[in-house]
Design a protein around this motif. Structure first.
Motif, PDB file in Angstrom:
ATOM      1  N   TRP A  67      -9.475   8.740  30.142  1.00 17.24           N
ATOM      2  CA  TRP A  67     -10.005   9.271  28.881  1.00 17.24           C
ATOM      3  C   TRP A  67     -11.207   8.440  28.413  1.00 17.24           C
ATOM      4  O   TRP A  67     -12.228   9.000  28.005  1.00 17.24           O
ATOM      5  CB  TRP A  67      -8.919   9.287  27.807  1.00 17.24           C
ATOM      6  N   LEU A  68     -11.093   7.118  28.486  1.00 13.96           N
ATOM      7  CA  LEU A  68     -12.206   6.252  28.087  1.00 13.96           C
ATOM      8  C   LEU A  68     -13.454   6.516  28.924  1.00 13.96           C
ATOM      9  O   LEU A  68     -14.579   6.397  28.434  1.00 13.96           O
ATOM     10  CB  LEU A  68     -11.812   4.774  28.208  1.00 13.96           C
ATOM     11  N   ASN A  69     -13.249   6.892  30.187  1.00 11.49           N
ATOM     12  CA  ASN A  69     -14.367   7.165  31.093  1.00 11.49           C
ATOM     13  C   ASN A  69     -14.752   8.644  31.137  1.00 11.49           C
ATOM     14  O   ASN A  69     -15.497   9.063  32.019  1.00 11.49           O
ATOM     15  CB  ASN A  69     -14.027   6.672  32.503  1.00 11.49           C
ATOM     16  N   SER A  70     -14.225   9.435  30.197  1.00 11.07           N
ATOM     17  CA  SER A  70     -14.540  10.870  30.083  1.00 11.07           C
ATOM     18  C   SER A  70     -14.284  11.643  31.371  1.00 11.07           C
ATOM     19  O   SER A  70     -15.076  12.508  31.762  1.00 11.07           O
ATOM     20  CB  SER A  70     -15.992  11.059  29.637  1.00 11.07           C
ATOM     21  N   ALA A  71     -13.198  11.324  32.034  1.00 12.22           N
ATOM     22  CA  ALA A  71     -12.849  12.031  33.265  1.00 12.22           C
ATOM     23  C   ALA A  71     -12.510  13.492  32.959  1.00 12.22           C
ATOM     24  O   ALA A  71     -11.939  13.793  31.915  1.00 12.22           O
ATOM     25  CB  ALA A  71     -11.663  11.354  33.944  1.00 12.22           C
ATOM     26  N   PRO A  72     -12.856  14.391  33.863  1.00 11.15           N
ATOM     27  CA  PRO A  72     -12.493  15.799  33.661  1.00 11.15           C
ATOM     28  C   PRO A  72     -11.018  16.027  33.990  1.00 11.15           C
ATOM     29  O   PRO A  72     -10.372  15.198  34.625  1.00 11.15           O
ATOM     30  CB  PRO A  72     -13.396  16.529  34.664  1.00 11.15           C
ATOM     31  N   ASN A  73     -10.511  17.153  33.575  1.00 11.69           N
ATOM     32  CA  ASN A  73      -9.163  17.606  33.938  1.00 11.69           C
ATOM     33  C   ASN A  73      -8.042  16.690  33.469  1.00 11.69           C
ATOM     34  O   ASN A  73      -7.065  16.480  34.189  1.00 11.69           O
ATOM     35  CB  ASN A  73      -9.057  17.829  35.456  1.00 11.69           C
ATOM     36  N   LEU A  74      -8.139  16.140  32.277  1.00 13.30           N
ATOM     37  CA  LEU A  74      -7.051  15.345  31.718  1.00 13.30           C
ATOM     38  C   LEU A  74      -6.006  16.292  31.144  1.00 13.30           C
ATOM     39  O   LEU A  74      -6.321  17.397  30.698  1.00 13.30           O
ATOM     40  CB  LEU A  74      -7.579  14.412  30.636  1.00 13.30           C
ATOM     41  N   ALA A  75      -4.759  15.860  31.119  1.00 16.55           N
ATOM     42  CA  ALA A  75      -3.678  16.706  30.612  1.00 16.55           C
ATOM     43  C   ALA A  75      -3.814  16.883  29.100  1.00 16.55           C
ATOM     44  O   ALA A  75      -3.892  15.912  28.353  1.00 16.55           O
ATOM     45  CB  ALA A  75      -2.326  16.089  30.953  1.00 16.55           C
ATOM     46  N   GLU A  76      -3.844  18.112  28.679  1.00 13.37           N
ATOM     47  CA  GLU A  76      -3.954  18.428  27.253  1.00 13.37           C
ATOM     48  C   GLU A  76      -2.699  17.971  26.516  1.00 13.37           C
ATOM     49  O   GLU A  76      -1.588  18.098  27.022  1.00 13.37           O
ATOM     50  CB  GLU A  76      -4.130  19.934  27.099  1.00 13.37           C
ATOM     51  N   SER A  77      -2.884  17.448  25.328  1.00 13.73           N
ATOM     52  CA  SER A  77      -1.751  17.078  24.493  1.00 13.73           C
ATOM     53  C   SER A  77      -0.928  18.327  24.178  1.00 13.73           C
ATOM     54  O   SER A  77      -1.489  19.398  23.917  1.00 13.73           O
ATOM     55  CB  SER A  77      -2.243  16.459  23.184  1.00 13.73           C
ATOM     56  N   PRO A  78       0.405  18.208  24.172  1.00 12.83           N
ATOM     57  CA  PRO A  78       1.224  19.366  23.812  1.00 12.83           C
ATOM     58  C   PRO A  78       1.043  19.767  22.346  1.00 12.83           C
ATOM     59  O   PRO A  78       1.473  20.840  21.934  1.00 12.83           O
ATOM     60  CB  PRO A  78       2.656  18.899  24.090  1.00 12.83           C
ATOM     61  N   HIS A  79       0.375  18.947  21.566  1.00 10.38           N
ATOM     62  CA  HIS A  79       0.165  19.221  20.140  1.00 10.38           C
ATOM     63  C   HIS A  79      -1.268  19.668  19.835  1.00 10.38           C
ATOM     64  O   HIS A  79      -1.592  19.964  18.692  1.00 10.38           O
ATOM     65  CB  HIS A  79       0.500  17.972  19.322  1.00 10.38           C
ATOM     66  N   TYR A  80      -2.110  19.732  20.863  1.00 10.03           N
ATOM     67  CA  TYR A  80      -3.527  20.031  20.655  1.00 10.03           C
ATOM     68  C   TYR A  80      -3.754  21.406  20.022  1.00 10.03           C
ATOM     69  O   TYR A  80      -4.376  21.516  18.976  1.00 10.03           O
ATOM     70  CB  TYR A  80      -4.276  19.919  21.988  1.00 10.03           C
ATOM     71  N   ARG A  81      -3.228  22.428  20.626  1.00 11.30           N
ATOM     72  CA  ARG A  81      -3.508  23.786  20.136  1.00 11.30           C
ATOM     73  C   ARG A  81      -2.730  24.159  18.882  1.00 11.30           C
ATOM     74  O   ARG A  81      -3.090  25.091  18.177  1.00 11.30           O
ATOM     75  CB  ARG A  81      -3.231  24.800  21.238  1.00 11.30           C
ATOM     76  N   THR A  82      -1.674  23.441  18.585  1.00 15.61           N
ATOM     77  CA  THR A  82      -0.863  23.768  17.413  1.00 15.61           C
ATOM     78  C   THR A  82      -1.123  22.833  16.229  1.00 15.61           C
ATOM     79  O   THR A  82      -0.520  23.003  15.184  1.00 15.61           O
ATOM     80  CB  THR A  82       0.636  23.697  17.767  1.00 15.61           C
ATOM     81  N   SER A  83      -2.010  21.882  16.396  1.00 19.63           N
ATOM     82  CA  SER A  83      -2.238  20.894  15.343  1.00 19.63           C
ATOM     83  C   SER A  83      -2.810  21.526  14.074  1.00 19.63           C
ATOM     84  O   SER A  83      -3.815  22.228  14.122  1.00 19.63           O
ATOM     85  CB  SER A  83      -3.197  19.811  15.830  1.00 19.63           C
ATOM     86  N   PRO A  84      -2.176  21.256  12.926  1.00 17.40           N
ATOM     87  CA  PRO A  84      -2.709  21.758  11.658  1.00 17.40           C
ATOM     88  C   PRO A  84      -3.934  20.975  11.205  1.00 17.40           C
ATOM     89  O   PRO A  84      -4.543  21.305  10.186  1.00 17.40           O
ATOM     90  CB  PRO A  84      -1.542  21.580  10.682  1.00 17.40           C
ATOM     91  N   ALA A  85      -4.342  19.965  11.963  1.00 17.79           N
ATOM     92  CA  ALA A  85      -5.516  19.170  11.593  1.00 17.79           C
ATOM     93  C   ALA A  85      -6.827  19.882  11.931  1.00 17.79           C
ATOM     94  O   ALA A  85      -7.887  19.493  11.423  1.00 17.79           O
ATOM     95  CB  ALA A  85      -5.476  17.815  12.294  1.00 17.79           C
ATOM     96  N   HIS A  86      -6.769  20.936  12.776  1.00 16.46           N
ATOM     97  CA  HIS A  86      -7.997  21.677  13.103  1.00 16.46           C
ATOM     98  C   HIS A  86      -8.581  22.289  11.830  1.00 16.46           C
ATOM     99  O   HIS A  86      -7.844  22.665  10.913  1.00 16.46           O
ATOM    100  CB  HIS A  86      -7.699  22.815  14.092  1.00 16.46           C
ATOM    101  N   ARG A  87      -9.890  22.398  11.799  1.00 13.34           N
ATOM    102  CA  ARG A  87     -10.552  23.054  10.668  1.00 13.34           C
ATOM    103  C   ARG A  87     -10.194  24.542  10.697  1.00 13.34           C
ATOM    104  O   ARG A  87      -9.914  25.110  11.740  1.00 13.34           O
ATOM    105  CB  ARG A  87     -12.062  22.873  10.772  1.00 13.34           C
ATOM    106  N   GLY A  88     -10.201  25.156   9.529  1.00 11.36           N
ATOM    107  CA  GLY A  88      -9.816  26.565   9.421  1.00 11.36           C
ATOM    108  C   GLY A  88     -10.660  27.497  10.260  1.00 11.36           C
ATOM    109  O   GLY A  88     -10.188  28.532  10.711  1.00 11.36           O
ATOM    110  N   ASP A  89     -11.917  27.144  10.493  1.00 15.50           N
ATOM    111  CA  ASP A  89     -12.807  28.006  11.271  1.00 15.50           C
ATOM    112  C   ASP A  89     -12.904  27.593  12.738  1.00 15.50           C
ATOM    113  O   ASP A  89     -13.778  28.050  13.464  1.00 15.50           O
ATOM    114  CB  ASP A  89     -14.199  28.028  10.648  1.00 15.50           C
ATOM    115  N   CYS A  90     -11.985  26.768  13.207  1.00 12.75           N
ATOM    116  CA  CYS A  90     -11.997  26.309  14.596  1.00 12.75           C
ATOM    117  C   CYS A  90     -11.792  27.504  15.526  1.00 12.75           C
ATOM    118  O   CYS A  90     -10.833  28.258  15.374  1.00 12.75           O
ATOM    119  CB  CYS A  90     -10.909  25.263  14.845  1.00 12.75           C
TER     120      CYS A  90
END
Length: 113
Positions: free
Chosen positions: A85-108
């Protein structure tokens, strides 16, 4: 757990606090925990919670590529994951909370689960 996964020395300070936006697990009453490493020029934050399969997960909190809100983005299961992640590698495993996080902006524009 964070200390073990990242192989942090005992002298590296880790602070914790309840996360106001994320639950500890699906259907849980308790809140997830934010862990912060203040070592180095850029402090890092992680979300500690359970995924939908009730496995404990650590996810790095970083800006969403779509809306720039600070959300759990990548699952960190080892020091190698964190290094990637620090080296910006591609294809890292998405967090299981990424798409459901209420922290996203409303217009995301991110497709939500």
């Amino acid at each position: 757990m964070l200390r073990q996964v990242l192989r942090l020395k005992r002298w590296v300070a880790i602070t914790s606090r309840a996360d106001d936006l994320h639950l500890l697990g699906e259907g849980s009453i308790g809140q997830a925990v934010r862990l912060r490493i203040s070592e180095g020029p850029d402090p890092r934050e992680f979300l500690a919670a359970y995924d939908s399969d009730r496995r404990f997960t650590l996810s790095i909190i970083a800006p969403c590529p779509q809306c720039a809100a600070p959300v759990p983005t990548v699952r960190i299961g080892s020091m190698a994951d964190y290094g990637d992640w620090l080296n910006s590698a591609p294809n890292l495993a998405e967090s299981p909370h990424y798409r459901t996080s209420p922290a996203h902006r409303g217009d995301c524009p991110l497709p939500r689960k």
